[in-house]
Write an enzyme that holds these catalytic residues in place. Structure first.
Site, PDB file in Angstrom:
ATOM      1  N   TYR A 151      -1.920   0.433 -11.083  1.00 55.83           N
ATOM      2  CA  TYR A 151      -2.362  -1.068 -11.032  1.00 55.83           C
ATOM      3  C   TYR A 151      -3.693  -1.341 -11.652  1.00 55.83           C
ATOM      4  O   TYR A 151      -4.538  -0.326 -12.224  1.00 55.83           O
ATOM      5  CB  TYR A 151      -2.697  -1.227  -9.372  1.00 55.83           C
ATOM      6  CG  TYR A 151      -3.230  -0.094  -8.596  1.00 55.83           C
ATOM      7  CD1 TYR A 151      -4.789  -0.118  -8.599  1.00 55.83           C
ATOM      8  CD2 TYR A 151      -2.524   0.849  -7.951  1.00 55.83           C
ATOM      9  CE1 TYR A 151      -5.307   1.084  -7.913  1.00 55.83           C
ATOM     10  CE2 TYR A 151      -3.241   1.948  -7.444  1.00 55.83           C
ATOM     11  CZ  TYR A 151      -4.556   2.049  -7.411  1.00 55.83           C
ATOM     12  OH  TYR A 151      -5.364   3.166  -6.641  1.00 55.83           O
ATOM     13  N   GLU A 172       3.056   4.614 -10.974  1.00 58.53           N
ATOM     14  CA  GLU A 172       2.734   3.674 -10.110  1.00 58.53           C
ATOM     15  C   GLU A 172       1.391   3.364 -10.220  1.00 58.53           C
ATOM     16  O   GLU A 172       0.231   4.077  -9.759  1.00 58.53           O
ATOM     17  CB  GLU A 172       3.104   4.060  -8.773  1.00 58.53           C
ATOM     18  CG  GLU A 172       2.823   2.837  -7.665  1.00 58.53           C
ATOM     19  CD  GLU A 172       3.532   3.234  -6.158  1.00 58.53           C
ATOM     20  OE1 GLU A 172       2.754   3.768  -5.519  1.00 58.53           O
ATOM     21  OE2 GLU A 172       4.790   2.772  -5.964  1.00 58.53           O
ATOM     22  N   TYR A 203       0.940  -1.380   0.063  1.00 56.17           N
ATOM     23  CA  TYR A 203      -0.096   0.084   0.074  1.00 56.17           C
ATOM     24  C   TYR A 203       0.909   1.323  -0.005  1.00 56.17           C
ATOM     25  O   TYR A 203       1.823   1.270   0.526  1.00 56.17           O
ATOM     26  CB  TYR A 203      -0.806   0.059   1.289  1.00 56.17           C
ATOM     27  CG  TYR A 203      -2.045  -0.905   1.160  1.00 56.17           C
ATOM     28  CD1 TYR A 203      -3.170  -0.898   0.570  1.00 56.17           C
ATOM     29  CD2 TYR A 203      -1.662  -2.201   1.900  1.00 56.17           C
ATOM     30  CE1 TYR A 203      -4.151  -1.835   0.666  1.00 56.17           C
ATOM     31  CE2 TYR A 203      -2.795  -3.218   1.877  1.00 56.17           C
ATOM     32  CZ  TYR A 203      -3.906  -3.148   1.223  1.00 56.17           C
ATOM     33  OH  TYR A 203      -4.602  -4.198   1.337  1.00 56.17           O
ATOM     34  N   SER A 204       0.518   2.178  -1.008  1.00 59.29           N
ATOM     35  CA  SER A 204       1.150   3.393  -0.932  1.00 59.29           C
ATOM     36  C   SER A 204       1.069   4.258   0.467  1.00 59.29           C
ATOM     37  O   SER A 204      -0.007   4.107   0.853  1.00 59.29           O
ATOM     38  CB  SER A 204       0.909   4.384  -1.991  1.00 59.29           C
ATOM     39  OG  SER A 204       0.982   3.652  -3.213  1.00 59.29           O
ATOM     40  N   CYS A 246      -0.657   7.933 -10.024  1.00 59.23           N
ATOM     41  CA  CYS A 246      -0.876   6.896  -8.976  1.00 59.23           C
ATOM     42  C   CYS A 246      -2.369   6.623  -9.293  1.00 59.23           C
ATOM     43  O   CYS A 246      -3.175   7.491  -8.851  1.00 59.23           O
ATOM     44  CB  CYS A 246      -0.357   7.106  -7.991  1.00 59.23           C
ATOM     45  SG  CYS A 246      -0.429   5.603  -6.675  1.00 59.23           S
TER      46      CYS A 246
END
Length: 358
Positions: free
Chosen positions: A358, A356, A139-140, A316
């Site tokens: 996902y 970054e 987790y960021s 992100c």
């Protein structure tokens, strides 16, 4: 590093908050102290324009953020994680949001030294179907290196509860996200890391930093912006431009909205904020307002910024948004005789394009 915390997280009414009742840190966490007037944009402008017209300031030498010897990685690993405790767990999204997102704070006692832009791993309690410990999930980090309480002894995350129906019609719950969103104050949390250097902040305090986030991808940018606008540091004072684009489906999912609006007041010309709410907003052509749609409204200005060597883009969130941004830039770059995809490779090499997704 000597620093002073000058603001903290507001309460999130009408959302739910779980706190440890006796914690003085938690009560501090829920209010904004006023920021000293000498930290406003007006004074910054005076400080930054002391050079005479005859003596232009020397161009700073770029320093790679990834070569900083003080950046710690992988101090804690899955076989020997750090065990912290949940201090606070706050629901960020409103009642009408499509899903739940929570902000949580864990104690580290300073044993997990991280930088803005890094991530930590979390190992959920229990075992998988094979009787083995659950695998870690990354987790960021959503807090600055000082943490939400300003004492460098906590780390915060922004986590969406994963719940979906599979092809067989069964309700599936993400193991780690549900473990985290259900945490009560005092509960233990197994933490690994910190990890990552891709999303570290640029060294240049005069940089233009364009931040593109969807949903919980806001986490690293909250950490950046707290350092820029809510804290005072002896060795860092942000004098550049921070421009945040946040894309969400509904207004009830605008994460940290009160904080960012407070930063607009504090930052003045140093901070720009644009939301893209896809299910509620449209552009002039009637198209849904995704993050790339909002950016397209400023495309010429953004392209001019991207041609400068002190502009840094950070992205992100959902993977699909990068293509949407590529689509905007291809034609603009072509007008200047530049192949956008080749130019983006140059930006990546210069640490000016950081992704970054996902």
């Amino acid at each position: 590093m000597a620093a002073q915390l000058t603001a903290a997280l507001p309460s999130y009414s009408p959302a739910t908050t779980k706190t440890a009742g006796a914690s003085s840190a938690a009560s501090h966490f829920l209010y904004y102290p006023s920021r000293p007037r000498n930290a406003t944009r007006g004074v910054r402008a005076q400080v930054s324009t002391t050079e005479t017209a005859e003596a232009a300031p020397a161009k700073p030498v770029k320093i790679s953020k990834k070569q900083d010897e003080g950046v710690v990685t992988n101090k804690y690993r899955p076989k020997e994680p750090y065990v912290g405790r949940c201090l606070l767990n706050t629901r960020l999204t409103g009642d009408n949001a499509p899903g739940e997102t929570w902000h949580m704070v864990f104690s580290t006692e300073g044993e997990v030294p991280y930088r803005e832009g890094q991530s930590i791993g979390v190992i959920a309690d229990g075992e998988d179907k094979n009787g083995k410990p659950h695998k870690l999930r990354l987790y960021s980090i959503a807090s600055s290196a000082l943490g939400d309480f300003g004492d460098s002894k906590t780390v915060s995350l922004c986590v969406k509860r994963l719940v979906y129906t599979n092809d067989a019609g069964e309700l599936v719950k993400g193991v780690c996200s549900n473990f985290l969103c259900d945490l009560k104050p005092g509960s233990e949390v197994k933490i690994t890391g910190p990890v990552g250097k891709e999303m570290l902040m640029p060294k240049d305090p005069n940089a233009t930093i364009i931040m593109l986030a969807t949903g919980t991808g806001i986490a690293p940018f909250r950490s950046f912006l707290w350092k820029m606008f809510f804290e005072q540091h002896d060795d860092y004072k942000f004098n550049g431009l921070a421009w945040l684009f946040l894309g969400v489906p509904t207004s009830d999912t605008l994460l940290y909205k009160e904080e960012f609006e407070k930063m607009v007041e504090i930052g003045g010309e140093n901070f720009r904020l644009d939301f893209a709410v896809s299910r509620e907003q449209t552009n002039a052509a009637g198209e849904k307002m995704y993050i790339q749609t909002r950016m397209a409204e400023y495309k010429e200005e953004l392209w001019e910024m991207l041609k400068k060597d002190n502009t840094y883009v950070y992205m992100c969130g959902l993977k699909g948004m990068e293509k949407g941004i590529d689509d905007i830039m291809v034609d603009l770059a072509a007008k200047d005789g530049i192949n956008w995809l080749d130019y983006k490779k140059q930006l990546k090499k210069a640490e000016q394009w950081n992704v970054e997704v996902y």
